[in-house]
Motif scaffolding. Sequence first.
Motif, mmCIF file in Angstrom:
data_model
loop_
_atom_site.group_PDB
_atom_site.id
_atom_site.type_symbol
_atom_site.label_atom_id
_atom_site.label_comp_id
_atom_site.label_asym_id
_atom_site.label_seq_id
_atom_site.Cartn_x
_atom_site.Cartn_y
_atom_site.Cartn_z
ATOM 1 N N LEU A 170 -3.472 2.438 13.776
ATOM 2 C CA LEU A 170 -4.431 2.804 14.822
ATOM 3 C C LEU A 170 -4.849 1.649 15.737
ATOM 4 N N PRO A 171 -5.132 0.440 15.223
ATOM 5 C CA PRO A 171 -5.523 -0.634 16.155
ATOM 6 C C PRO A 171 -4.472 -0.909 17.223
ATOM 7 N N HIS A 172 -3.205 -0.813 16.851
ATOM 8 C CA HIS A 172 -2.133 -1.039 17.824
ATOM 9 C C HIS A 172 -2.067 0.114 18.829
ATOM 10 N N LEU A 173 -2.266 1.325 18.350
ATOM 11 C CA LEU A 173 -2.211 2.484 19.248
ATOM 12 C C LEU A 173 -3.388 2.498 20.215
ATOM 13 N N THR A 174 -4.583 2.197 19.715
ATOM 14 C CA THR A 174 -5.750 2.195 20.607
ATOM 15 C C THR A 174 -5.666 1.070 21.624
ATOM 16 N N LEU B 243 0.829 -1.203 0.000
ATOM 17 C CA LEU B 243 0.000 0.000 0.000
ATOM 18 C C LEU B 243 0.866 1.256 0.000
ATOM 19 N N MET B 244 1.951 1.209 0.750
ATOM 20 C CA MET B 244 2.861 2.362 0.774
ATOM 21 C C MET B 244 3.490 2.564 -0.607
ATOM 22 N N ALA B 245 3.797 1.453 -1.275
ATOM 23 C CA ALA B 245 4.384 1.545 -2.614
ATOM 24 C C ALA B 245 3.385 2.121 -3.611
ATOM 25 N N VAL B 246 2.115 1.736 -3.471
ATOM 26 C CA VAL B 246 1.079 2.281 -4.356
ATOM 27 C C VAL B 246 0.964 3.788 -4.157
ATOM 28 N N ALA B 247 0.987 4.234 -2.914
ATOM 29 C CA ALA B 247 0.906 5.667 -2.633
ATOM 30 C C ALA B 247 2.088 6.407 -3.259
ATOM 31 N N LYS B 248 3.251 5.769 -3.227
ATOM 32 C CA LYS B 248 4.440 6.403 -3.815
ATOM 33 C C LYS B 248 4.335 6.464 -5.333
ATOM 34 N N VAL B 249 3.822 5.388 -5.930
ATOM 35 C CA VAL B 249 3.690 5.351 -7.394
ATOM 36 C C VAL B 249 2.743 6.445 -7.866
ATOM 37 N N TYR B 250 1.654 6.647 -7.142
ATOM 38 C CA TYR B 250 0.678 7.661 -7.523
ATOM 39 C C TYR B 250 1.028 9.052 -6.991
ATOM 40 N N ARG B 251 2.208 9.167 -6.447
ATOM 41 C CA ARG B 251 2.750 10.444 -5.976
ATOM 42 C C ARG B 251 1.819 11.135 -4.969
ATOM 43 N N VAL B 252 1.317 10.336 -4.065
ATOM 44 C CA VAL B 252 0.498 10.889 -2.972
ATOM 45 C C VAL B 252 1.419 11.680 -2.042
ATOM 46 N N SER B 253 0.967 12.812 -1.600
ATOM 47 C CA SER B 253 1.786 13.663 -0.734
ATOM 48 C C SER B 253 2.133 12.937 0.554
ATOM 49 N N PRO B 254 3.271 13.285 1.170
ATOM 50 C CA PRO B 254 3.657 12.629 2.433
ATOM 51 C C PRO B 254 2.580 12.741 3.518
ATOM 52 N N TRP B 255 1.928 13.903 3.608
ATOM 53 C CA TRP B 255 0.907 14.076 4.632
ATOM 54 C C TRP B 255 -0.281 13.157 4.404
ATOM 55 N N ARG B 256 -0.760 13.063 3.158
ATOM 56 C CA ARG B 256 -1.899 12.194 2.860
ATOM 57 C C ARG B 256 -1.500 10.727 2.987
ATOM 58 N N THR B 257 -0.263 10.410 2.636
ATOM 59 C CA THR B 257 0.210 9.028 2.821
ATOM 60 C C THR B 257 0.192 8.658 4.293
ATOM 61 N N TRP B 258 0.635 9.610 5.123
ATOM 62 C CA TRP B 258 0.669 9.364 6.569
ATOM 63 C C TRP B 258 -0.742 9.215 7.136
ATOM 64 N N THR B 259 -1.648 10.125 6.760
ATOM 65 C CA THR B 259 -2.979 10.143 7.371
ATOM 66 C C THR B 259 -3.950 9.140 6.758
ATOM 67 N N ARG B 260 -3.768 8.816 5.472
ATOM 68 C CA ARG B 260 -4.735 7.956 4.791
ATOM 69 C C ARG B 260 -4.244 6.522 4.580
ATOM 70 N N VAL B 261 -2.950 6.294 4.640
ATOM 71 C CA VAL B 261 -2.412 4.957 4.370
ATOM 72 C C VAL B 261 -1.713 4.372 5.597
ATOM 73 N N TYR B 262 -0.788 5.145 6.165
ATOM 74 C CA TYR B 262 0.038 4.621 7.255
ATOM 75 C C TYR B 262 -0.718 4.594 8.586
ATOM 76 N N LEU B 263 -1.247 5.733 8.987
ATOM 77 C CA LEU B 263 -1.866 5.856 10.301
ATOM 78 C C LEU B 263 -3.069 4.932 10.490
ATOM 79 N N PRO B 264 -3.971 4.786 9.506
ATOM 80 C CA PRO B 264 -5.098 3.863 9.721
ATOM 81 C C PRO B 264 -4.667 2.428 10.025
ATOM 82 N N GLN B 265 -3.565 1.988 9.440
ATOM 83 C CA GLN B 265 -3.080 0.638 9.722
ATOM 84 C C GLN B 265 -2.473 0.540 11.120
#
Length: 247
Positions: free
Chosen positions: A170-174, A146-168
């Motif tokens: 969250l279960p560990h953090l909660t 998923l991180m690689a897909v975000a990079k291929v589509y040139r998703v901004s670092p902030w959106r990658t963090w909030t929409r791809v990385y952080l949701p995955q």
Amino acid sequence: MKGSTLSRGASLLLLLGLWQAASSLWPSASLPPPSAVAAVVLEQAASGDLFRHTAITLARVAASFVLAMGLGVSLGLCMGARPGVDRWLDGPLIVALNVPALVIIILCYVWLGLGELAAVVAVALNKFPMVVVATREGARAIDKQLMAVAKVYRVSPWRTWTRVYLPQLLPHLTGAARNGLALVWKIVLVVELLGRSNGVGFALANYFHFFDVAGILAYTFCFTALMLGLEALLLRPLEARLNRWRT
């Protein structure tokens, strides 16, 4: 959900009934009836001591929880993302996980003095390693595709963090937050019992000196009920909201 709530309520009423029956069949100062405990609660509430000690303890719980989560999440992310850092810090982390809580509390009081800073740091240090472990495992479990897909589509670092990385993550953090809250407030009481002149732990120590079981149970039940209420009304709904994207 409604059935679960009813089941919990029924089990608590059953426990209360068994307690009342036991205290009636075997009357003893070591097992006061629920009415005696309720009388202490009302007395302490009327004097204001219950609210004062509880508020002070809650403040310490909040400060220690925020400190432990902030530092633990930061280090856990670093260890999970960088194998070299993880190898260097894994040994000290294992040591920190196995040092008894009482030892950390005593050392903090010796090194930092019998003050608020020592109390908060002692509690945070006891919780900190567990947050690191939970966050590190969450960072390791991130789907790299998923991180690689975000990079291929040139998703901004902030959106990658909030929409791809952080949701995955969250279960560990909660999970770390919910378990952490349960651990932190218990350690706060020990810290207060050993070296503070206020708070729920201090009140419990005073009742212990006079072998007043009713007073001990009164403060224990009140603070436990408060923490369960916070967990049910704040942490559970927040966890459900943050994980809503999975449904």
